[in-house]
Design an enzyme around this catalytic site. Structure first.
Site, PDB file in Angstrom:
ATOM      1  N   GLY A  13       0.852  -1.229   0.053  1.00  0.00           N
ATOM      2  CA  GLY A  13      -0.132  -0.071  -0.053  1.00  0.00           C
ATOM      3  C   GLY A  13       0.948   1.203   0.140  1.00  0.00           C
ATOM      4  N   VAL A  25      16.963   8.735  -1.481  1.00  0.00           N
ATOM      5  CA  VAL A  25      17.732   7.738  -1.880  1.00  0.00           C
ATOM      6  C   VAL A  25      18.539   7.990  -3.041  1.00  0.00           C
ATOM      7  CG1 VAL A  25      17.807   5.348  -3.108  1.00  0.00           C
ATOM      8  CG2 VAL A  25      16.173   5.929  -0.975  1.00  0.00           C
ATOM      9  N   ARG A  27      19.237  11.060  -4.316  1.00  0.00           N
ATOM     10  CA  ARG A  27      20.138  12.346  -4.214  1.00  0.00           C
ATOM     11  C   ARG A  27      21.368  11.822  -3.347  1.00  0.00           C
ATOM     12  NH1 ARG A  27      18.087  17.355  -5.430  1.00  0.00           N
ATOM     13  NH2 ARG A  27      19.925  18.418  -4.445  1.00  0.00           N
ATOM     14  N   ARG A  74       1.174  -5.315  -5.094  1.00  0.00           N
ATOM     15  CA  ARG A  74       1.432  -6.215  -4.297  1.00  0.00           C
ATOM     16  C   ARG A  74       1.851  -7.563  -5.216  1.00  0.00           C
ATOM     17  NH1 ARG A  74      -2.910  -3.762  -1.298  1.00  0.00           N
ATOM     18  NH2 ARG A  74      -2.006  -2.797   0.693  1.00  0.00           N
ATOM     19  N   ASP A 105       5.615  -5.042   5.927  1.00  0.00           N
ATOM     20  CA  ASP A 105       6.311  -6.343   5.942  1.00  0.00           C
ATOM     21  C   ASP A 105       6.358  -7.236   4.995  1.00  0.00           C
ATOM     22  OD1 ASP A 105       3.562  -6.775   6.037  1.00  0.00           O
ATOM     23  OD2 ASP A 105       3.586  -7.801   8.124  1.00  0.00           O
ATOM     24  N   THR A 127       4.384   2.510   5.625  1.00  0.00           N
ATOM     25  CA  THR A 127       2.946   2.091   5.651  1.00  0.00           C
ATOM     26  C   THR A 127       2.020   2.892   6.713  1.00  0.00           C
ATOM     27  OG1 THR A 127       1.583   0.281   6.639  1.00  0.00           O
ATOM     28  CG2 THR A 127       3.771   0.144   7.321  1.00  0.00           C
ATOM     29  N   ILE A 128       1.156   3.141   6.403  1.00  0.00           N
ATOM     30  CA  ILE A 128       0.202   4.020   7.181  1.00  0.00           C
ATOM     31  C   ILE A 128      -0.194   2.997   8.459  1.00  0.00           C
ATOM     32  CG2 ILE A 128      -0.706   5.421   5.563  1.00  0.00           C
ATOM     33  CD1 ILE A 128      -3.205   3.936   5.995  1.00  0.00           C
ATOM     34  N   ASP A 129       0.000   1.932   8.499  1.00  0.00           N
ATOM     35  CA  ASP A 129      -0.567   0.930   9.378  1.00  0.00           C
ATOM     36  C   ASP A 129       0.292   0.997  10.703  1.00  0.00           C
ATOM     37  OD1 ASP A 129      -2.366   0.139   7.518  1.00  0.00           O
ATOM     38  OD2 ASP A 129      -1.324  -1.726   7.233  1.00  0.00           O
ATOM     39  N   ASP A 131       2.697  -0.880  11.530  1.00  0.00           N
ATOM     40  CA  ASP A 131       2.460  -2.049  12.134  1.00  0.00           C
ATOM     41  C   ASP A 131       3.896  -2.994  12.045  1.00  0.00           C
ATOM     42  OD1 ASP A 131       2.398  -2.619   9.670  1.00  0.00           O
ATOM     43  OD2 ASP A 131       0.900  -3.810   9.477  1.00  0.00           O
ATOM     44  N   ARG A 164     -25.826  13.515  17.685  1.00  0.00           N
ATOM     45  CA  ARG A 164     -25.658  12.336  17.337  1.00  0.00           C
ATOM     46  C   ARG A 164     -24.558  11.348  17.692  1.00  0.00           C
ATOM     47  NH1 ARG A 164     -27.327  13.659  11.156  1.00  0.00           N
ATOM     48  NH2 ARG A 164     -29.209  13.301  11.261  1.00  0.00           N
ATOM     49  N   ARG A 173      -5.218  -2.331   8.647  1.00  0.00           N
ATOM     50  CA  ARG A 173      -5.226  -3.701   8.435  1.00  0.00           C
ATOM     51  C   ARG A 173      -5.556  -4.621   9.836  1.00  0.00           C
ATOM     52  NH1 ARG A 173      -3.725  -6.328   3.814  1.00  0.00           N
ATOM     53  NH2 ARG A 173      -2.588  -4.399   3.247  1.00  0.00           N
ATOM     54  N   GLU A 225      -9.945  -1.120  11.449  1.00  0.00           N
ATOM     55  CA  GLU A 225     -10.830  -2.081  10.504  1.00  0.00           C
ATOM     56  C   GLU A 225     -10.477  -3.305  10.970  1.00  0.00           C
ATOM     57  OE1 GLU A 225      -9.497  -2.010   6.558  1.00  0.00           O
ATOM     58  OE2 GLU A 225      -7.324  -1.652   7.212  1.00  0.00           O
ATOM     59  N   ARG A 255      -4.811   7.247   2.881  1.00  0.00           N
ATOM     60  CA  ARG A 255      -3.486   6.992   2.133  1.00  0.00           C
ATOM     61  C   ARG A 255      -2.964   8.113   1.508  1.00  0.00           C
ATOM     62  NH1 ARG A 255      -3.882   0.954   0.859  1.00  0.00           N
ATOM     63  NH2 ARG A 255      -3.595   1.713  -1.092  1.00  0.00           N
TER      64      ARG A 255
HETATM   65  O1  F6P Z   1      -1.611  -1.664   4.488  1.00  0.00           O
HETATM   66  C1  F6P Z   1      -2.064  -0.410   4.233  1.00  0.00           C
HETATM   67  C2  F6P Z   1      -3.641  -0.522   3.927  1.00  0.00           C
HETATM   68  O2  F6P Z   1      -4.177   0.808   3.605  1.00  0.00           O
HETATM   69  C3  F6P Z   1      -4.203  -1.292   4.955  1.00  0.00           C
HETATM   70  O3  F6P Z   1      -4.618  -0.131   6.080  1.00  0.00           O
HETATM   71  C4  F6P Z   1      -5.405  -1.574   4.430  1.00  0.00           C
HETATM   72  O4  F6P Z   1      -6.171  -2.638   5.130  1.00  0.00           O
HETATM   73  C5  F6P Z   1      -4.935  -1.989   3.079  1.00  0.00           C
HETATM   74  O5  F6P Z   1      -3.890  -1.403   2.872  1.00  0.00           O
HETATM   75  C6  F6P Z   1      -6.128  -1.817   1.858  1.00  0.00           C
HETATM   76  O6  F6P Z   1      -5.324  -2.250   0.821  1.00  0.00           O
HETATM   77  P1  F6P Z   1      -5.807  -2.006  -0.756  1.00  0.00           P
HETATM   78  O7  F6P Z   1      -5.232  -0.623  -1.012  1.00  0.00           O
HETATM   79  O8  F6P Z   1      -5.566  -3.221  -1.475  1.00  0.00           O
HETATM   80  O9  F6P Z   1      -7.353  -2.019  -0.551  1.00  0.00           O
END
Ligand code: F6P
Length: 323
Positions: A13, A25, A27, A74, A105, A127-129, A131, A164, A173, A225, A255
């Protein structure tokens, strides 16, 4: 091994700040007198030879741009031995001594595989996760968190006017790091993350009831999520309390966008470090940030660790959502 020519790719992602890292990298490579090729579309590009020569002009004016100029993917094919052998042939054909792989990863597992064929590799966490266990920080996390917070602040305005309940689903992820950070920053009523056992009554219903008892009239539930779907949680709330929650799935908005200063600077430092590691004769390393310091770990060791949410952050979250 003397490093004369390297390749750089982004995989998995995309994350804001990846471009800043690619730029660093390129430069650094130019500064140190080595050539740099961009490999497009992640590991797929190394298999098919989808490459482009990069110099300081190719990476001009990208430090401020989200996404990745190298595209990303991917790659299923790279998981196979045949795919890996093709990638090695591309490296040999182009004279690439080393690959710098920016991603999560899955990306590092690809780098790990490539290193077994004698190609030098360094991974940079993007990665925004957030993780990746061996690093406190991954490129893109800061921008994604700020984007999510900006959206939630906007939601709060309208939730407050209509008195509300809002249920907001945040990416990550299988990890709850982004949701927890965002929930803390947004002042959420409750935050649900996959790393913590969830008791719906205690963690959602009671928190809303308590907030209502304390005189609050709007409620913000943030869910990672990986911990469940916002739609399910909203309907369960509706079934239990006289509320009609609104659901927002922030999705891929998180993202994109202009990287924050933190993401740009860290991405630049990490990209620079990746090249320096290769020039120092190191391979199979992941560039990391540990307690604010730039360092690196062995790729096998880095991948074997499991990231958990920091206990002190859970404690803070409990206190912030506990009354
Ligand atoms: O790993 C980054 C991420 O944005 C996760 O947070 C998310 O679950 C996944 O990728 C979404 O993947 P895609 O862009 O394939 O929908």
């Amino acid at each position: 091994m003397t490093i004369k020519r390297i390749g750089v790719l982004t995989s998995g992602g995309d994350a804001p700040g990846m471009n800043a890292c690619v730029r660093a990298v390129v430069r650094t490579a130019r500064y140190r007198g080595i050539e740099c090729f961009g490999i497009r579309r992640g590991w797929n590009g190394l298999i098919s030879g989808d490459v482009v020569k990069l110099d300081e002009h190719s990476v001009a004016h990208i430090i401020n741009r989200g996404g990745t100029i190298l595209y990303t993917a991917r790659s299923q094919e790279f998981m196979t031995e045949e795919g890996q052998r093709k990638a090695v042939s591309t490296c040999k054909f182009l004279g690439l001594d080393a690959i710098i792989a920016i991603g999560g990863d899955g990306t590092f597992r690809g780098a790990q595989a490539l290193s077994r064929y004698g190609i030098a590799v360094v991974g940079v966490p993007g990665t925004i996760d957030n993780d990746i266990a061996c690093t406190n920080y991954c490129i893109g996390f800061d921008t994604a968190a700020n984007t999510a917070i900006e959206c939630i602040d906007k939601l709060r305005d309208t939730m407050q006017s209509h008195e509300r309940c809002s249920v907001v689903e945040v990416m990550g992820r299988n990890a709850g790091y982004l949701a927890m950070y965002v929930g803390l920053a947004a002042g959420a009523t409750a935050v649900l993350v996959p790393e913590e056992q969830i008791d719906f009554q205690r963690d959602v219903i009671e928190k809303i009831r308590q907030a209502r008892f304390n005189g609050f009239t709007h409620y913000m539930i943030v869910v990672a999520e990986g911990a469940g779907s916002a739609a399910d949680i909203a309907s369960r709330i509706k079934a239990e309390i006289d509320l009609d929650p609104r659901v927002t799935v922030l999705g891929h908005i998180q993202r994109g966008g202009t990287p924050t200063a933190r993401d740009r600077v860290n991405a630049t430092k990490m990209g620079h470090r990746a090249v320096e590691l290769l020039l120092a004769g190191k391979t199979c390393r992941i560039v990391c940030t540990v307690h604010g310091e730039l360092t690196d770990v062995d790729i096998d060791e880095g991948l074997s660790r499991k990231k958990s949410i920091l206990k002190n952050e859970v404690d803070v979250l409990r206190a912030m959502t506990g009354i």
